[in-house]
Design an enzyme around this catalytic site. Sequence first.
Site, PDB file in Angstrom:
ATOM      1  N   TRP A 103       0.859  -1.190   0.000  1.00  0.00           N
ATOM      2  CA  TRP A 103       0.000   0.000   0.000  1.00  0.00           C
ATOM      3  C   TRP A 103       0.892   1.236   0.000  1.00  0.00           C
ATOM      4  CZ3 TRP A 103      -4.995   0.118  -0.947  1.00  0.00           C
ATOM      5  CH2 TRP A 103      -5.700   1.314  -0.712  1.00  0.00           C
TER       6      TRP A 103
ATOM      7  N   SER B 232       0.095  -1.909   5.854  1.00  0.00           N
ATOM      8  CA  SER B 232       0.965  -1.725   7.016  1.00  0.00           C
ATOM      9  C   SER B 232       0.551  -2.571   8.208  1.00  0.00           C
ATOM     10  CB  SER B 232       1.000  -0.244   7.401  1.00  0.00           C
ATOM     11  OG  SER B 232       1.636   0.498   6.389  1.00  0.00           O
ATOM     12  N   PHE B 233      -0.736  -2.777   8.406  1.00  0.00           N
ATOM     13  CA  PHE B 233      -1.197  -3.560   9.548  1.00  0.00           C
ATOM     14  C   PHE B 233      -0.637  -4.979   9.497  1.00  0.00           C
ATOM     15  CE2 PHE B 233      -4.294  -5.633  12.345  1.00  0.00           C
ATOM     16  CZ  PHE B 233      -4.347  -4.718  13.383  1.00  0.00           C
TER      17      PHE B 233
ATOM     18  N   CYS C  50       3.679   2.723   5.106  1.00  0.00           N
ATOM     19  CA  CYS C  50       3.324   4.133   5.057  1.00  0.00           C
ATOM     20  C   CYS C  50       1.814   4.268   5.208  1.00  0.00           C
ATOM     21  CB  CYS C  50       3.776   4.740   3.735  1.00  0.00           C
ATOM     22  SG  CYS C  50       3.239   6.442   3.502  1.00  0.00           S
ATOM     23  N   VAL C  51       1.411   5.053   6.197  1.00  0.00           N
ATOM     24  CA  VAL C  51      -0.002   5.352   6.403  1.00  0.00           C
ATOM     25  C   VAL C  51      -0.156   6.864   6.336  1.00  0.00           C
ATOM     26  CG1 VAL C  51      -1.999   5.035   7.897  1.00  0.00           C
ATOM     27  CG2 VAL C  51      -0.156   3.343   7.932  1.00  0.00           C
TER      28      VAL C  51
ATOM     29  N   THR D 254     -10.942   9.672   8.147  1.00  0.00           N
ATOM     30  CA  THR D 254     -11.615   8.748   9.069  1.00  0.00           C
ATOM     31  C   THR D 254     -10.631   8.295  10.141  1.00  0.00           C
ATOM     32  OG1 THR D 254     -11.003   6.719   7.890  1.00  0.00           O
ATOM     33  CG2 THR D 254     -12.983   7.889   7.113  1.00  0.00           C
TER      34      THR D 254
ATOM     35  N   HIS E  82      -9.545   5.469  10.622  1.00  0.00           N
ATOM     36  CA  HIS E  82      -8.765   4.321  10.143  1.00  0.00           C
ATOM     37  C   HIS E  82      -7.264   4.552  10.339  1.00  0.00           C
ATOM     38  CE1 HIS E  82      -7.861   0.816   7.678  1.00  0.00           C
ATOM     39  NE2 HIS E  82      -7.023   1.557   6.980  1.00  0.00           N
TER      40      HIS E  82
ATOM     41  N   ARG F 253      10.222  11.797   2.935  1.00  0.00           N
ATOM     42  CA  ARG F 253      10.952  10.867   3.804  1.00  0.00           C
ATOM     43  C   ARG F 253      11.272   9.555   3.099  1.00  0.00           C
ATOM     44  NH1 ARG F 253       8.148  14.499   6.090  1.00  0.00           N
ATOM     45  NH2 ARG F 253       8.644  15.317   8.145  1.00  0.00           N
TER      46      ARG F 253
END
Length: 156
Positions: A29, A63-64, A87-88, A93, A95, A134
Amino acid sequence: MATVDLSNYNPDLVGDASGKKFAIVVSDWNSEVTFALLKGAYETLTKHGAKEEDITVKHVPGSFELVYASAHIMDESDVDAIIALGCVVRGGTPHFDYVCQGTTYGIANLNTQADVPVIFGLLTTDNMQQALDRAGGVHGNKGVECAVTAIRMTEL
């Protein structure tokens, strides 16, 4: 806010990665970001002596899933360190909060349960530009920093 280049480090303080085995778990993701982190980590490990055959790369959907994959690698592989890259990007929301918190707690928990360090390479940013900054942008590459950390942690 980061004000330094994450890729700027003193190579004399890193140590030698020769003869050590590493696993890199990378989220697919936000791949524009995570694959750049992967490239930085991989190149840094080999720059410091790790052989390509001693670096295993595993892809996970998001990522989870970094936590599960890292735990699986700990149980099934003979590695000296694991680098978890994801990466999130904050959205509208909750989430973002759940994924970031769950992944952070999961990786921290793994580090208390085993002799294999799991390096936290999860970018948690407010927007995509911060993530790109980054992942090879103006703030360097967090993947490089994670590889340096992994090498140093294998020396404990």
